[in-house]
Scaffold this active site. Sequence first.
Site, PDB file in Angstrom:
ATOM      1  N   HIS A 181      18.044 -26.052   5.928  1.00 58.26           N
ATOM      2  CA  HIS A 181      18.543 -26.789   4.763  1.00 58.26           C
ATOM      3  C   HIS A 181      19.488 -25.914   3.939  1.00 58.26           C
ATOM      4  O   HIS A 181      20.603 -26.325   3.617  1.00 58.26           O
ATOM      5  CB  HIS A 181      17.343 -27.243   3.918  1.00 58.26           C
ATOM      6  CG  HIS A 181      17.687 -27.941   2.637  1.00 58.26           C
ATOM      7  ND1 HIS A 181      17.531 -29.300   2.478  1.00 58.26           N
ATOM      8  CD2 HIS A 181      18.166 -27.486   1.459  1.00 58.26           C
ATOM      9  CE1 HIS A 181      17.914 -29.651   1.248  1.00 58.26           C
ATOM     10  NE2 HIS A 181      18.292 -28.555   0.607  1.00 58.26           N
ATOM     11  N   GLU A 182      19.055 -24.709   3.613  1.00 59.06           N
ATOM     12  CA  GLU A 182      19.882 -23.841   2.759  1.00 59.06           C
ATOM     13  C   GLU A 182      21.199 -23.480   3.443  1.00 59.06           C
ATOM     14  O   GLU A 182      22.255 -23.482   2.813  1.00 59.06           O
ATOM     15  CB  GLU A 182      19.122 -22.579   2.361  1.00 59.06           C
ATOM     16  CG  GLU A 182      17.906 -22.817   1.476  1.00 59.06           C
ATOM     17  CD  GLU A 182      18.203 -23.685   0.268  1.00 59.06           C
ATOM     18  OE1 GLU A 182      19.336 -23.673  -0.228  1.00 59.06           O
ATOM     19  OE2 GLU A 182      17.289 -24.415  -0.168  1.00 59.06           O
ATOM     20  N   HIS A 185      23.780 -26.166   3.297  1.00 60.92           N
ATOM     21  CA  HIS A 185      24.542 -26.193   2.038  1.00 60.92           C
ATOM     22  C   HIS A 185      25.799 -25.331   2.179  1.00 60.92           C
ATOM     23  O   HIS A 185      26.852 -25.648   1.618  1.00 60.92           O
ATOM     24  CB  HIS A 185      23.702 -25.682   0.873  1.00 60.92           C
ATOM     25  CG  HIS A 185      22.764 -26.701   0.303  1.00 60.92           C
ATOM     26  ND1 HIS A 185      23.178 -27.957  -0.093  1.00 60.92           N
ATOM     27  CD2 HIS A 185      21.430 -26.655   0.054  1.00 60.92           C
ATOM     28  CE1 HIS A 185      22.137 -28.638  -0.564  1.00 60.92           C
ATOM     29  NE2 HIS A 185      21.062 -27.879  -0.481  1.00 60.92           N
ATOM     30  N   TYR A 196      27.863 -31.349  -6.542  1.00 63.67           N
ATOM     31  CA  TYR A 196      26.391 -31.371  -6.619  1.00 63.67           C
ATOM     32  C   TYR A 196      25.918 -32.172  -7.827  1.00 63.67           C
ATOM     33  O   TYR A 196      25.259 -31.661  -8.733  1.00 63.67           O
ATOM     34  CB  TYR A 196      25.860 -29.942  -6.664  1.00 63.67           C
ATOM     35  CG  TYR A 196      24.448 -29.815  -6.161  1.00 63.67           C
ATOM     36  CD1 TYR A 196      24.150 -30.020  -4.820  1.00 63.67           C
ATOM     37  CD2 TYR A 196      23.408 -29.491  -7.019  1.00 63.67           C
ATOM     38  CE1 TYR A 196      22.858 -29.909  -4.352  1.00 63.67           C
ATOM     39  CE2 TYR A 196      22.105 -29.372  -6.562  1.00 63.67           C
ATOM     40  CZ  TYR A 196      21.843 -29.586  -5.230  1.00 63.67           C
ATOM     41  OH  TYR A 196      20.556 -29.469  -4.770  1.00 63.67           O
ATOM     42  N   GLU A 205      22.653 -32.982  -0.557  1.00 61.95           N
ATOM     43  CA  GLU A 205      21.235 -32.775  -0.237  1.00 61.95           C
ATOM     44  C   GLU A 205      20.862 -33.414   1.104  1.00 61.95           C
ATOM     45  O   GLU A 205      20.117 -32.851   1.904  1.00 61.95           O
ATOM     46  CB  GLU A 205      20.364 -33.378  -1.339  1.00 61.95           C
ATOM     47  CG  GLU A 205      20.060 -32.413  -2.457  1.00 61.95           C
ATOM     48  CD  GLU A 205      19.428 -31.136  -1.931  1.00 61.95           C
ATOM     49  OE1 GLU A 205      18.422 -31.228  -1.215  1.00 61.95           O
ATOM     50  OE2 GLU A 205      19.944 -30.051  -2.214  1.00 61.95           O
ATOM     51  N   ASP A 277      17.913 -36.145 -14.743  1.00 57.94           N
ATOM     52  CA  ASP A 277      17.189 -34.997 -14.185  1.00 57.94           C
ATOM     53  C   ASP A 277      17.787 -34.619 -12.829  1.00 57.94           C
ATOM     54  O   ASP A 277      18.416 -35.438 -12.158  1.00 57.94           O
ATOM     55  CB  ASP A 277      15.709 -35.352 -13.949  1.00 57.94           C
ATOM     56  CG  ASP A 277      14.958 -35.542 -15.257  1.00 57.94           C
ATOM     57  OD1 ASP A 277      15.491 -35.185 -16.317  1.00 57.94           O
ATOM     58  OD2 ASP A 277      13.831 -36.066 -15.188  1.00 57.94           O
ATOM     59  N   HIS A 283      17.829 -34.784  -5.302  1.00 62.10           N
ATOM     60  CA  HIS A 283      16.725 -34.650  -4.338  1.00 62.10           C
ATOM     61  C   HIS A 283      15.949 -35.951  -4.175  1.00 62.10           C
ATOM     62  O   HIS A 283      15.018 -36.024  -3.382  1.00 62.10           O
ATOM     63  CB  HIS A 283      15.767 -33.533  -4.757  1.00 62.10           C
ATOM     64  CG  HIS A 283      16.357 -32.162  -4.626  1.00 62.10           C
ATOM     65  ND1 HIS A 283      17.080 -31.566  -5.634  1.00 62.10           N
ATOM     66  CD2 HIS A 283      16.355 -31.281  -3.597  1.00 62.10           C
ATOM     67  CE1 HIS A 283      17.483 -30.368  -5.238  1.00 62.10           C
ATOM     68  NE2 HIS A 283      17.052 -30.174  -4.008  1.00 62.10           N
TER      69      HIS A 283
END
Lengths: 363, 91
Positions: A181-182, A185, A196, A205, A277, A283
């Site tokens: 996942h990271e 990005h 983002y 995401e 948020d 997410h």
Amino acid sequence: MHCSIVPPYLLRRIARLERDSLQPAAEAARRALLRTAGLNRTRQAKVRQLSAVLPAPSVLHPGPEPARGPEAWAELAPDRQINDAQHGERLPGKRVRSEGRPPVADPVVNEAYDGLGSTFELFARVYGRNSLDDAGEVLRATVHYGQDYDNAFWNGTRMVFGDGDGQILKGFTGSLSVIGHELTHGVVQYTANFAYQGQSGALNESMADVFAVLVEQYALRQTAAEASWLIGEGLFTDQVSGVALRSLKEPGTAYDDDVLGKDPQPGSMAGYVQTSDDNGGVHLNSGIPNRAFALLALRLGGYAWERAGLIWYDALTGPDVGAQTDFAGFVRATESAAVKRYGRDSEEYAALAAAWAAVGLMD
Amino acid sequence: MRISVKRTGGFAGLTRRWSVEVGGDELERDWREVIEACPWEAVPAQENQPDRFIYDIQAGERQATLPERELTGPWLRLVDMARRAAGQQSG
């Protein structure tokens, strides 16, 4: 030919600067690198189209030109650097393992090293991508970041892992899907560069989640039907009622716990969350395109990284997406990618349309 | 005065809240200085890095939202104090 005055190697060095006072310069260098990467990408895309290189046997075009790409892809090799923040918050931390060095005593370092390797494998062997920037960029990770730090993130040049708080979350290198996942990005940063925030952020995401599960599935040689489709399986401590942080196949079902509540991800536009948020719910609403991908892959069957993954990869790296692309724009990008590769009358295109319709993103 | 911190985002996307009710004496003794030191009106608007936390901080009528990278100096002190105090109040 580079149009930039500052040579790329220097831009890379500036882009990697992590001192706060130097951030404006580093940001500028990153933007310049992105522009350069974009130019390279266009050229590479042309080369790829000309050689008609397609890994799925069913779509190989017979012709006088032999498909030479995949053999060259097999020779791509990662260059990994793992650092240890030693529970501080200064990056990059102390170098503890470099490419080709044997495992060290700390299993967290080795998990990160191996996870970076597995992620490189998927992008290189399946999509012919040479690291994040498609130009062999070093894969950098820092482990043991902060005290009880219950997170992992991508800072623009490296992935950073905390050890978890031990109460809710364990160490973040424990799940290959987190590493995939990271790093994705990083791939997004050099390609579509989805902003983002809001829907483009949710796409950022979702790309990270989609390629994260593909990294795992490819490493385990699992078919779409065999795969768990989970992100962060095993990261919760025993005190939490939940199997993982997210489910691509069934968003909203990964956990249901007294303290944490229920997994809030929607699986279709009917449940789209409006919030300030989390950068506008990046997410949360990522669950919608996540599920579309899982539905497509399950409908097509076989290995998800092949046909479904190729459509997504083409869309992500193609000309139809950019920083402000929203869900509808990404739907169009995948349609155009599917038509280019498989044709409008194909099984793939029909399955794609059905998947988007199932999540409420098609009339 | 109610002092509360809501942390959203992060890889896990889990929302955490810490909240504490502070009485007059305690407010003046332990909290006033750090609250006043926070630049409530000068929070930079910058894009967050992927998977980093977002902090929504409130102290009475004052409110600020800041990305994790900006959580330094008095902001960091205030959040740490609120987390510690909330942990004690909830037992």
